[in-house]
Design an enzyme around this catalytic site. Structure first.
Site, PDB file in Angstrom:
ATOM      1  N   LYS A  38       0.847  -1.433   0.228  1.00  0.00           N
ATOM      2  CA  LYS A  38      -0.111   0.053   0.139  1.00  0.00           C
ATOM      3  C   LYS A  38       0.415   1.097  -0.346  1.00  0.00           C
ATOM      4  O   LYS A  38       1.949   1.316  -0.130  1.00  0.00           O
ATOM      5  CB  LYS A  38      -1.110   0.766   1.369  1.00  0.00           C
ATOM      6  N   TYR A 271      13.958  30.994   3.187  1.00  0.00           N
ATOM      7  CA  TYR A 271      12.690  32.407   3.448  1.00  0.00           C
ATOM      8  C   TYR A 271      12.971  32.027   4.919  1.00  0.00           C
ATOM      9  O   TYR A 271      13.126  31.270   6.531  1.00  0.00           O
ATOM     10  CB  TYR A 271      11.318  31.206   3.207  1.00  0.00           C
TER      11      TYR A 271
HETATM   12  C1  LIG Z   1      -0.430  -1.353   6.239  1.00  0.00           C
HETATM   13  C2  LIG Z   1      -0.094  -2.672   7.281  1.00  0.00           C
HETATM   14  C3  LIG Z   1      -0.451  -3.910   7.512  1.00  0.00           C
HETATM   15  C4  LIG Z   1       1.864  -4.122   7.145  1.00  0.00           C
HETATM   16  O1  LIG Z   1       1.961  -3.288   8.933  1.00  0.00           O
HETATM   17  P1  LIG Z   1       3.594  -2.961   9.338  1.00  0.00           P
HETATM   18  O2  LIG Z   1       3.133  -2.570  10.663  1.00  0.00           O
HETATM   19  O3  LIG Z   1       3.882  -1.912   8.110  1.00  0.00           O
HETATM   20  O4  LIG Z   1       3.846  -4.213   9.264  1.00  0.00           O
HETATM   21  C5  LIG Z   1      -0.586  -5.219   8.188  1.00  0.00           C
HETATM   22  N1  LIG Z   1      -2.055  -5.171   8.386  1.00  0.00           N
HETATM   23  C6  LIG Z   1      -2.521  -4.190   7.809  1.00  0.00           C
HETATM   24  C7  LIG Z   1      -4.507  -4.332   8.082  1.00  0.00           C
HETATM   25  C8  LIG Z   1      -1.957  -3.099   7.603  1.00  0.00           C
HETATM   26  O5  LIG Z   1      -3.219  -1.270   7.465  1.00  0.00           O
END
Ligand SMILES: *Cc1c(COP(=O)(O)O)cnc(C)c1O
Length: 386
Positions: A38, A271
């Site tokens: 993701k 800035y």
């Molecule tokens: C993002 C996510 C993961 C992965 O999490 P990490 O801590 O980065 O390994 C796993 N399960 C769900 C439901 C998530 O939203």
């Protein structure tokens, strides 16, 4: 190379595959990894990352949204892709068109999916994993509402291929956090036991993310969903985990020096003129800024590498540029590579004279590695390296 003309990310295929094997070793043979790709694979480039993993044998992935999943499908990712978040009924058609798997976020949502399938009138089925809330109180059907969970299997149009939950304090080392995590896992197992007792099976169960694998490797389900650990990072520099895992950073973040100039004692820069030279300094303007994902909070306090040496960010970070004090990096010149995350060399020969990690940047910026990585800008080119 035109990819490295301004600001870019290097993704190490070797380190990604190495981390995958480490996490697979900890998860055991009967558990398949379902990498979380993701948010553009935590900034690494989702298509690039998923392709490397698919070539290495991975055939499950998870994304946050339907569009992320569609992108992967269009790029030739063929395994199961689970959407972890909500999908609007307006775009349920994407789930069938692209053969995606949707999370059941609650029971009303499951019925919505069922109505959609029945309305289509052509035997449309949507593959789902049932989310179970074991104590995080984010998505999922509450673990105690076993009747509502069971009901999913009776809904027309839904094909259940998974049941999962999510741990919310598995990164914590305190007794209370460990107790809570074990209780979440116990609740999840209770749900599974109950379903099996009712003759419901043929689905895959999963609850562990990175910290679930690293801190509770003694539990093993059918799938595990590592994100941050797969990218070779922990969320925070000070985190300690139980498993002995050799994780290697996958991502390097680099830009270039655009121009070097002198700043005389008493002169200010940038800035707001927030930096004033206490003595004569050499400063360098760099080709990356907060639009590339360098947190603006690193103004006057970040550290980067130039020619194998640590040098400070001075003045305010701009949208597309920032400024360094390179007085302590002799010879720094226009065109030089600037390393925000990764290794830097003083000259040819040694491979790494100094290194900075995403954990370092996150700590200085007062956030977690996950946020730093996932916010890296769309403008950065992603390049695969060995
Ligand atoms: C993002 C996510 C993961 C992965 O999490 P990490 O801590 O980065 O390994 C796993 N399960 C769900 C439901 C998530 O939203």
């Amino acid at each position: 190379m035109s990819e490295t003309d301004r600001a870019w990310i290097e993704v190490s295929r070797g380190n990604l595959i190495h981390n995958m094997k480490e996490l697979q070793r900890l998860s055991g043979d009967r558990c398949a990894l379902m990498p979380a790709v993701k948010a553009n694979a935590y900034g690494h480039g989702d298509v690039l990352t998923a392709r490397i993993l698919q070539d290495a044998g991975t055939d499950h992935f998870c994304t946050a949204s339907a569009d992320e999943a569609v992108r992967l499908r269009k790029a030739g990712i063929s395994g199961e892709i689970l959407i972890l978040g909500y999908t609007s009924p307006d775009v349920f058609w994407k789930l069938t068109r692209y053969g995606l798997t949707q999370t059941v976020v609650d029971s009303a949502f499951a019925r919505e999916i069922s109505r959609y399938c029945m309305r289509s009138g052509d035997g449309t089925k949507i593959r789902v994993h049932v989310g179970v809330d074991t104590g995080m109180h984010r998505l999922g059907i509450p673990y105690g509402r076993i009747g509502l969970i069971e009901e999913i299997w009776n809904l027309e149009g839904l094909e259940v291929t998974g049941v999962f939950s999510h741990l919310c304090v598995s990164d914590g080392a305190s007794d209370a956090e460990e107790k809570y995590t074990r209780e979440q896992i116990r609740r999840f197992r209770d749900v599974l036991k109950h379903l099996h007792a009712k003759g419901i099976d043929g689905f895959r169960a999963h609850i562990q993310g990175s910290y679930g694998i690293l801190n509770y490797p003694e539990y093993s389900f059918d799938l595990a969903r590592p994100g941050i650990a797969l990218y070779g990072c922990l969320s925070s520099k000070n985190d300690r985990v139980k498993a002995d895992a050799d994780l290697r950073p996958v991502l390097s973040l680099k830009a270039r020096i655009a121009s070097v100039k002198k700043l005389a004692a008493g002169e200010s820069a940038g800035y707001g003129l927030t930096y004033t030279a206490g003595a004569d300094r050499r400063i360098a303007v760099v080709t990356a800024g907060y639009a590339d994902g360098i947190p603006r909070s690193l103004s006057n306090c970040g550290t980067v590498l130039v020619r194998g040496r640590k040098v400070p960010v001075i003045g305010r970070i701009c949208m597309d540029q920032l400024t360094l004090d390179v007085t302590e990096a002799p010879g720094a010149a226009a065109g030089d590579e600037v390393v925000f995350i990764g290794c830097s060399r003083r000259g040819p020969g040694v491979s790494c004279d100094a290194a900075l990690t995403a954990e370092d940047m996150a700590q200085t910026a007062g956030t977690i590695t996950n946020e730093i990585l996932s916010r890296l800008g769309a403008r950065l080119k992603r390049i695969e390296t060995e």
